[in-house]
Design an enzyme around this catalytic site. Sequence first.
Site, short mmCIF file in Angstrom:
data_model
loop_
_atom_site.label_atom_id
_atom_site.label_comp_id
_atom_site.label_asym_id
_atom_site.label_seq_id
_atom_site.Cartn_x
_atom_site.Cartn_y
_atom_site.Cartn_z
N ASP A 1 9.39 -9.48 -1.81
CA ASP A 1 9.99 -9.68 -0.49
C ASP A 1 10.78 -10.98 -0.51
OD1 ASP A 1 8.93 -7.44 0.64
OD2 ASP A 1 7.17 -8.42 1.46
N ASP B 1 4.07 -1.56 4.35
CA ASP B 1 4.16 -1.82 2.91
C ASP B 1 2.98 -1.22 2.15
OD1 ASP B 1 6.55 -3.26 2.93
OD2 ASP B 1 5.54 -5.13 3.43
N ASP C 1 3.80 -7.56 2.94
CA ASP C 1 2.97 -8.20 3.97
C ASP C 1 2.73 -7.31 5.19
OD1 ASP C 1 5.48 -8.28 5.09
OD2 ASP C 1 5.74 -10.44 4.88
#
Length: 1089
Positions: A497, A809, A805
């Site tokens: 990310d 996901d 997070d």
Amino acid sequence: MTGSGMFPDRSPDQRLVETHRDVEAGIDDGVANGEEEDEVNPDDPFDIGHTKNAPLESLRRWRQAALVLNASRRFRYTLDLKKEEEKEHRRRMIRSHAQVIRAALLFKLAGQRELVLGASVSSPTPTRDYGISLEQLSSMTRDNNIATLEHCGGVKGLAGLLNTNLDIGVSGEDADLLSRRNAFGSNTYPYKKGKGFLNFLWDAWQDLTLVILIIAAIASLALGIKTEGLKEGWYDGGSITFAVLLVIIVTAVSDYRQSLQFQNLNEEKRNIQLEVIRGGRREKLSIYDIVVGDVVPLKIGDQVPADGIFVSGHSLAIDESSMTGESKIVHKDKKAPFLMAGCKIADGFGNMLVTGVGINTEWGLLMASISEDTGEETPLQVRLNGVATFIGMVGLSVAISVLAVLLVRFFTGSTKNEDGTVQFIPGKTSMSQTIDGVIEIVTIAVTIVVVAVPEGLPLAVTLTLAYSMRKMMADKALVRRLSACETMGSATTICSDKTGTLTLNQMTVVEAYAGKAKLDPPSSSALVQPEVLSLLIEGIAVNTTGSVFPEKDGGNVEVSGSPTEKAILSWGVKLGMKFDAVRSEAIVLHVSPFNSEKKRGGVALQLSNADVHIHWKGAAEMVLASCTHFLDAEGGLKTMDNDKSFFKGVIDQMAEKSLRCVAFAYKPYDKEKVPNTNEEELAKWVLPEDSLVLLAVVGIKDPCRPGVKEAVELCADAGVKVRMITGDNIQTAKAIALECGILASDADATEPTIIEGKTFRALSDEEKEKVAKRITVMGRSSPSDKLLLVRALRKGGDVVAVTGDGTNDAPALNEADIGLSMGIAGTEVAKESSDIIILDDNFASVVKVVRWGRSVYANIQKFIQFQLTVNVAALVINVVAAISSGSIPLTAVQLLWVNLIMDTLGALALATEPPTDHLMRRAPVGRREPLITNIMWRNLGIQAVYQVAVLLLLNFYGRNLPFITGNGWEQETKLKNTLVFNTFVLCQIFNEFNSRKPDQVNVFKGVTKNHLFMGIIGVTVVLQIVIIEFLGKFSSTVRLNWPLWIISILLGLVSWPLAAVGKLIPVPRTPLSKIVLKPFRRFRRSRSA
């Protein structure tokens, strides 16, 4: 996969340097040089590519195939299949219990509606300082009894009985919290403690070979005392008994220490941190500190920390599958207000009032009954069980052969005593002497089995994993799944990310446009017309999940929420926003929560003058696409027709500066069109998001983390490709990727190196697989795009690590080879789906995990090389000596001491080597790569041949040395055997240094920094001196003079230059196992064809 393909962004010169890499644990070049990895062999029960989500049948199969002498110890840290079944059975029982209660409740509610709540409901019974008792509270929550809740006066009335203010929570004072815990319990549950030290002693005792040795020792002790008296007769049996007990105690201590480490790590996993409203402010605290009466804010991805009742919120949806077993999302509101501990928030947000904690909840009962950790095997552990089984079978065959040869020689009169007399003469040798001789032979054969079957080999994985996990905690990584530790060493790509991982997650608004006017500085409210400012502040204050708390003790205003929310709210405060005042003037009609799929969130609100406004906030280009008008700084309503390109230009310009672009828009709405007939219709209302009026566009700066660029470079050196997957604008993604070093230059920023999620999504499966390899940056991606990329990369042969997070996901984290969730920004759902939690959300910590993963593999290989050298040398010496002379130079006690050095102490010394920078200068370890590489075979072979040659020469010709002088043949034989034993042990001690660096000439680099290694070597040397010089009768040795000590040391010392010279011998790139098995595979293929 070709060597150049592994390093796509690097020059031929760089790749040439990497070809001559430092293979610290003898890693083979097969994978890096074009040889495809083998598929999992279905005929090999020990060949399991993944233990993550592995079928139970394959796990059961390898256990049944393993040759095991001590099952309770060997399988201690693997998944207990029986307990797993029991756990699931218990879970089903508690679930069915919950379902029976719910069924009865529905029946009861139906009756209550018929009778218009005619059934009597008992009044709350005051207890201590509260207006309701624990029993009534637990019963109401457990039975979902709305009638009792209404009798208490609803949520507000119940809060009053619990002395709680729903707006500001409990006071948070120590006396109040203690009072609540005394009255209603604490949010903990009794979980089964780990085994005590005595249990580990008992497990170590279960080894079949050790039991046989103890029985043989007791028989020998009895015979010795009978024939020679107590003073002299106890030595043989007593020394073996003591040696076995020493092995058991050292083994138990080592295993117990590992167990304590795992217990501490499990405690860390259970300790969830969450927000609670106390004294009017949000506080972050442990789940264990929650008390009855607390008001807990909930958002997507959170775990419900205790039983409770819905207070307020919007679109709150709960996934109750962990408790009910039904994968159905349940919506919570004032009609269905009861929330169960342990469930997950699937959508929306809200506040809950805690009514039940700990053992007074179904979740607490479930956790108390199944909380014992049942372990988990790793692929390396399974493969090592296969290695141990193979070596064990060879060792067992050798031991049986030695036993047969020695027994035949004994009964045919070919075996002699130390004084030269024949041991067994038919008709003359007494029965007790015959039994004593046979016991001695059986003892030797059993001891060979102890040395030959490496029970400690699979446990060395657990030892190095336990050590690595403890050290990784210091490096801000909490391991949830053991196998992830070692799989990380094979990772070929990391999909990361952007926000919070590559960046600091410390966001501030640095640019702002109100209409077409730029606010410079962004907080210049004077540049905005009051009506426009009022609408903008209204949208900021109401369309948020964050909060603004007033100043306390003269300090600054406190802002809470996600980093983006905090940045926007802080900007609003600077614009003059009075958060509580704005919110109190508006009634929220409906909320469409922000999620990562649609990338925007909206709210419908009714003002005091009855006007209805719908506010939207989200990704700038997404919101802009829905806008038809905008308000300029003077408050004039303008059409967007000719100015849309201006706003797109503003967004692109901000994105190029690596700013996150957020837009605010609103829409006045006809009150008559609002579905206000009932709450259910209002809950189903889809907020209109067309014909919006743009209010403002802001650019939020999130600086790149210090050290990220270096970490990305380190990954490139290690052959690990870093890919950035972000929901941000493609231009923002590109700017951050350039800043972090993920993209080398602007020239690289072409499709498909940099791609949008929707473009990738539209490709066919075949195209996805081709393009995935080339993707470096993916912008405007959704969690489903991340999942598609992970699948495509894995299909293409990559070992994929993924960071995540958010709740959405979870599928990608679960699908990846290694799922890495964020400890600070991560939701509980993401953490539960992950294998490792990065506690500081830092990409540099992810790279440290890669180092540790490679270190685990390297350390295991060091230990294998060391242990196999001892195995081979000990077996060959004993077999040759037994067959040729009828006796072996090493006694049972001596072999047990060698086993201790080789097994427990060797594992401690070599399996706990810290990672070095050299580990990150080579290609990833191939997942199907053989454990024993060609380099290891070379090192092992050289040392084993040398040791066998030297020790056999000493055994057969040692008595001819000028320094071996004694009173007669018996004394000289004892001196010679002691010299053989001493040289053998010293060879292992010196070889332990060689095993540290299997492919480096300088084996001493960094050795003084490893205090445990130096300590174990020191202890081993001291104990060896004590055994030789002071424990002669115990160990069947005699004191050695200085020349013999020097000979032993010099012979051991030769292993160092020998190893250095041996490392100059080149080895073939094709693994030896492939070369040996190639003819058999060809034969099998030809037969199947």
